[in-house]
Design a protein around this motif. Structure first.
Motif, PDB file in Angstrom:
ATOM      1  N   ASP A 264      23.453 -39.156 -26.267  1.00 20.96           N
ATOM      2  CA  ASP A 264      23.207 -38.388 -27.482  1.00 20.96           C
ATOM      3  C   ASP A 264      24.030 -38.914 -28.646  1.00 20.96           C
ATOM      4  O   ASP A 264      23.608 -38.822 -29.808  1.00 20.96           O
ATOM      5  CB  ASP A 264      23.551 -36.906 -27.264  1.00 20.96           C
ATOM      6  N   SER A 267      23.109 -42.881 -29.743  1.00 22.90           N
ATOM      7  CA  SER A 267      21.861 -43.069 -30.485  1.00 22.90           C
ATOM      8  C   SER A 267      22.024 -42.461 -31.886  1.00 22.90           C
ATOM      9  O   SER A 267      22.985 -41.738 -32.155  1.00 22.90           O
ATOM     10  CB  SER A 267      20.691 -42.389 -29.764  1.00 22.90           C
ATOM     11  N   ARG A 268      21.092 -42.728 -32.760  1.00 16.37           N
ATOM     12  CA  ARG A 268      21.103 -42.099 -34.081  1.00 16.37           C
ATOM     13  C   ARG A 268      20.885 -40.602 -33.904  1.00 16.37           C
ATOM     14  O   ARG A 268      20.248 -40.151 -32.954  1.00 16.37           O
ATOM     15  CB  ARG A 268      20.040 -42.710 -34.982  1.00 16.37           C
ATOM     16  N   TRP A 269      21.406 -39.823 -34.841  1.00 13.75           N
ATOM     17  CA  TRP A 269      21.480 -38.378 -34.620  1.00 13.75           C
ATOM     18  C   TRP A 269      20.097 -37.737 -34.508  1.00 13.75           C
ATOM     19  O   TRP A 269      19.933 -36.746 -33.784  1.00 13.75           O
ATOM     20  CB  TRP A 269      22.292 -37.716 -35.737  1.00 13.75           C
ATOM     21  N   ILE A 270      19.083 -38.292 -35.156  1.00 11.36           N
ATOM     22  CA  ILE A 270      17.740 -37.712 -35.054  1.00 11.36           C
ATOM     23  C   ILE A 270      17.191 -37.921 -33.649  1.00 11.36           C
ATOM     24  O   ILE A 270      16.661 -36.992 -33.022  1.00 11.36           O
ATOM     25  CB  ILE A 270      16.804 -38.341 -36.108  1.00 11.36           C
ATOM     26  N   ALA A 271      17.341 -39.139 -33.125  1.00 10.70           N
ATOM     27  CA  ALA A 271      16.874 -39.422 -31.764  1.00 10.70           C
ATOM     28  C   ALA A 271      17.665 -38.621 -30.743  1.00 10.70           C
ATOM     29  O   ALA A 271      17.099 -38.071 -29.788  1.00 10.70           O
ATOM     30  CB  ALA A 271      16.985 -40.922 -31.481  1.00 10.70           C
ATOM     31  N   SER A 273      19.155 -35.733 -31.176  1.00 11.16           N
ATOM     32  CA  SER A 273      18.766 -34.326 -31.257  1.00 11.16           C
ATOM     33  C   SER A 273      17.420 -34.087 -30.587  1.00 11.16           C
ATOM     34  O   SER A 273      17.226 -33.081 -29.891  1.00 11.16           O
ATOM     35  CB  SER A 273      18.696 -33.892 -32.728  1.00 11.16           C
ATOM     36  N   PHE A 274      16.495 -35.020 -30.775  1.00 14.73           N
ATOM     37  CA  PHE A 274      15.177 -34.882 -30.169  1.00 14.73           C
ATOM     38  C   PHE A 274      15.266 -34.879 -28.639  1.00 14.73           C
ATOM     39  O   PHE A 274      14.683 -34.015 -27.968  1.00 14.73           O
ATOM     40  CB  PHE A 274      14.276 -36.019 -30.649  1.00 14.73           C
ATOM     41  N   VAL A 454      20.891 -29.139 -31.114  1.00 12.56           N
ATOM     42  CA  VAL A 454      20.690 -30.457 -31.698  1.00 12.56           C
ATOM     43  C   VAL A 454      22.058 -31.084 -31.914  1.00 12.56           C
ATOM     44  O   VAL A 454      23.089 -30.444 -31.720  1.00 12.56           O
ATOM     45  CB  VAL A 454      19.912 -30.386 -33.029  1.00 12.56           C
ATOM     46  N   ARG A 455      22.062 -32.343 -32.313  1.00 18.76           N
ATOM     47  CA  ARG A 455      23.315 -33.025 -32.613  1.00 18.76           C
ATOM     48  C   ARG A 455      23.288 -33.473 -34.062  1.00 18.76           C
ATOM     49  O   ARG A 455      22.523 -34.355 -34.433  1.00 18.76           O
ATOM     50  CB  ARG A 455      23.483 -34.213 -31.666  1.00 18.76           C
ATOM     51  N   PHE A 456      24.121 -32.834 -34.879  1.00 19.92           N
ATOM     52  CA  PHE A 456      24.210 -33.195 -36.287  1.00 19.92           C
ATOM     53  C   PHE A 456      24.849 -34.574 -36.432  1.00 19.92           C
ATOM     54  O   PHE A 456      25.448 -35.096 -35.487  1.00 19.92           O
ATOM     55  CB  PHE A 456      25.027 -32.152 -37.051  1.00 19.92           C
ATOM     56  N   PRO A 457      24.758 -35.187 -37.616  1.00 18.72           N
ATOM     57  CA  PRO A 457      25.409 -36.495 -37.813  1.00 18.72           C
ATOM     58  C   PRO A 457      26.899 -36.434 -37.497  1.00 18.72           C
ATOM     59  O   PRO A 457      27.561 -35.415 -37.709  1.00 18.72           O
ATOM     60  CB  PRO A 457      25.159 -36.784 -39.298  1.00 18.72           C
TER      61      PRO A 457
END
Length: 490
Positions: A264, A267-271, A273-274, A454-457
């Motif tokens: 988590d 990876s980039r935070w959007i990926a 979080s998804f 989710v995982r914020f930046p």
């Protein structure tokens, strides 16, 4: 045990050690002469390094004739004792014992053998990105993997021993400047109260110190990844490492920690979080889908679209059993195949899992014991239950589906509603080492939700989680100061 002093007679000391170890065949001794004194070196060949005995003890004593034994022996760990009763325990720890004629003291020298496998990637916690080293069965190596990542004097290691007969060495790790002192005291109290002959694995330790042993939900996180352990240490939690097992115990943890993975954050935070939302939705799917299917087919078919009703009805009409029997039959078959796949050799296990699933699934449908929709539901449930990165929560998810299926077969959607209500109340009431298990949802803490569903930046996660009650909540801000230093903005 009554204390017995070391005798002046070397023969009496030898007989006492032999009797205390019941004349074990791997108890060996070697005669040595130093300063005109006859001596014996005792050791267990299964535990001691005989090359070290030769190099660090025998060879220096034979080559040097002046001085004391303590000065001549080159081994690091040397201890003098006069209690003969302690020598058998020292021997079973891998040490060797030196005794000399006419001297009422024994010398214990640390020469334990060290057999360990090389550091490799954890099998059960693989990642796409990030470190690929994992804990092994050697305690000192595991401590090395953690200390190399946290080169900080605030990292404290405290040793414990659990087990009265077969002693297991434990190490408790925490950050002195972050951890809540009450947490350390409580863990220390529980570890000190363990009274068993042996603690074979960390699973023993977890059951002996957890708050609610009858709860279905795991309250201590097991991990084989040093980076995961380090991340939790830096949040103010404590880590227990056991000698002889590659799993570390992290506590206290919350329900949502079992759905977090190092991937988590790599990876980039959007990926990231998804993927995390996929894991949480898979938990809901694995828990609810079989129960919902049973409730809809048995009590509420009007919920389905009209076209789908005829498809499902035509499939289940030729099945002689009610949906609950279908579901239980398929779930039990699936668990049997899963267990067989684990126990068999890896090359055969995969074949058995695939072929057995296809053959049995097709056979039970063709025989009319199970409907096609039920096979789809059970397959979706099985896949969803394996998405969680923690084996403990994955097992709990599969077990949790059985009572919900029974409630849905008895009372339909009302039974599912009451079952979910009971689960939610239990999660809200559950505590582990003074931490709310369902935090930060209950009690609600908005700021901690940045790293929950989710995982914020990374640069926005400027506070540690509140649930372990760390000494310092705020951490150094993850800066994007280069944006302010950009010359083009002036």
């Amino acid at each position: 045990m009554m204390e017995v002093s070391v005798s002046l007679s070397l023969q009496k000391n030898k007989e006492h050690i032999q009797n205390q170890l019941f004349h074990s065949s791997d108890l060996k001794w070697r005669s040595i002469r130093f300063n005109q004194l006859e001596g014996l070196i005792f050791f267990l060949e299964s535990l001691s390094d005989q090359q070290r005995i030769q190099k660090e003890i025998i060879q220096p004593l034979e080559e040097t004739k002046v001085g004391t034994v303590d000065e001549i022996i080159v081994s690091v760990g040397i201890e003098r004792i006069s209690n003969l009763s302690r020598l058998p325990q020292a021997l079973v720890q891998g040490n060797c014992v030196l005794l000399f004629e006419g001297i009422e003291e024994a010398l214990i020298v640390g020469v334990a053998a060290d057999y360990k496998r090389s550091i490799s990637e954890p099998v059960n916690e693989g990642v796409v990105r990030g470190a690929h080293d994992g804990f092994i069965e050697h305690l000192i190596t595991n401590l090395y993997l953690i200390r190399k990542r946290i080169e900080d004097p605030d990292l404290v290691v405290r040793y414990y021993e659990a087990g009265e007969a077969a002693k297991t060495k434990l190490a408790l790790l925490y950050m002195h400047d972050l951890v809540n002192p009450d947490l350390v005291k409580e863990v220390d109290r529980r570890l000190g109260s363990i009274a068993m002959d042996t603690t074979i694995s960390p699973g023993f330790i977890a059951e002996l110190i957890e708050d609610n042993p009858f709860s279905l939900f795991p309250q201590i996180l097991f991990t084989e990844r040093p980076d995961r352990a380090v991340a939790h240490l830096m949040e103010g939690r404590v880590v227990l490492v056991t000698d002889g097992d590659p799993n570390a115990l992290i506590l206290p943890v919350t329900f949502f920690a079992f759905f977090q993975s190092p991937d988590d954050y790599h990876s980039r935070w959007i990926a990231g979080s998804f993927i995390r939302m996929i894991r949480l939705m898979s938990f809901i799917t694995a828990t609810l889908v079989p129960a919902l299917y049973i409730a809809i087919v048995g009590f509420h078919p009007e919920i389905l679209p009209s076209n789908l009703i005829f498809t499902v009805k035509s499939s289940i009409d030729r099945v002689p059993f009610p949906p609950i029997v279908e579901a239980l039959l398929m779930q039990i078959i699936l668990e049997v195949l899963r267990e067989a796949g684990i126990r068999l050799p890896s090359r055969v296990g995969q074949t058995i899992g695939i072929v057995g699933g296809l053959v049995i699934g097709d056979a039970v449908v063709r025989a009319g014991f199970v409907s096609y929709p039920m096979v789809i539901v059970v397959a979706l449930t099985a896949i969803s239950s394996f998405v969680a990165p923690s084996n403990e929560i994955s097992t709990a998810t599969r077990i949790l589906g059985f009572p919900l299926m029974i409630l849905s077969a008895l009372f339909g959607l009302i039974g599912i509603t009451y079952g979910l209500l009971f689960i939610f109340i239990h999660l809200c009431k559950l505590e582990t080492f003074g931490t709310a298990y369902f935090a930060p949802v209950m009690p609600l803490r908005i700021k901690d939700l940045k790293d929950t569903f989710v995982r914020f930046p990374i640069w926005s996660l400027n506070q540690r989680p509140h649930d372990p009650h760390p000494k310092r909540l705020n951490q150094e801000r993850y800066s994007r100061g280069w944006e302010n230093d950009d010359p083009g903005k002036e």
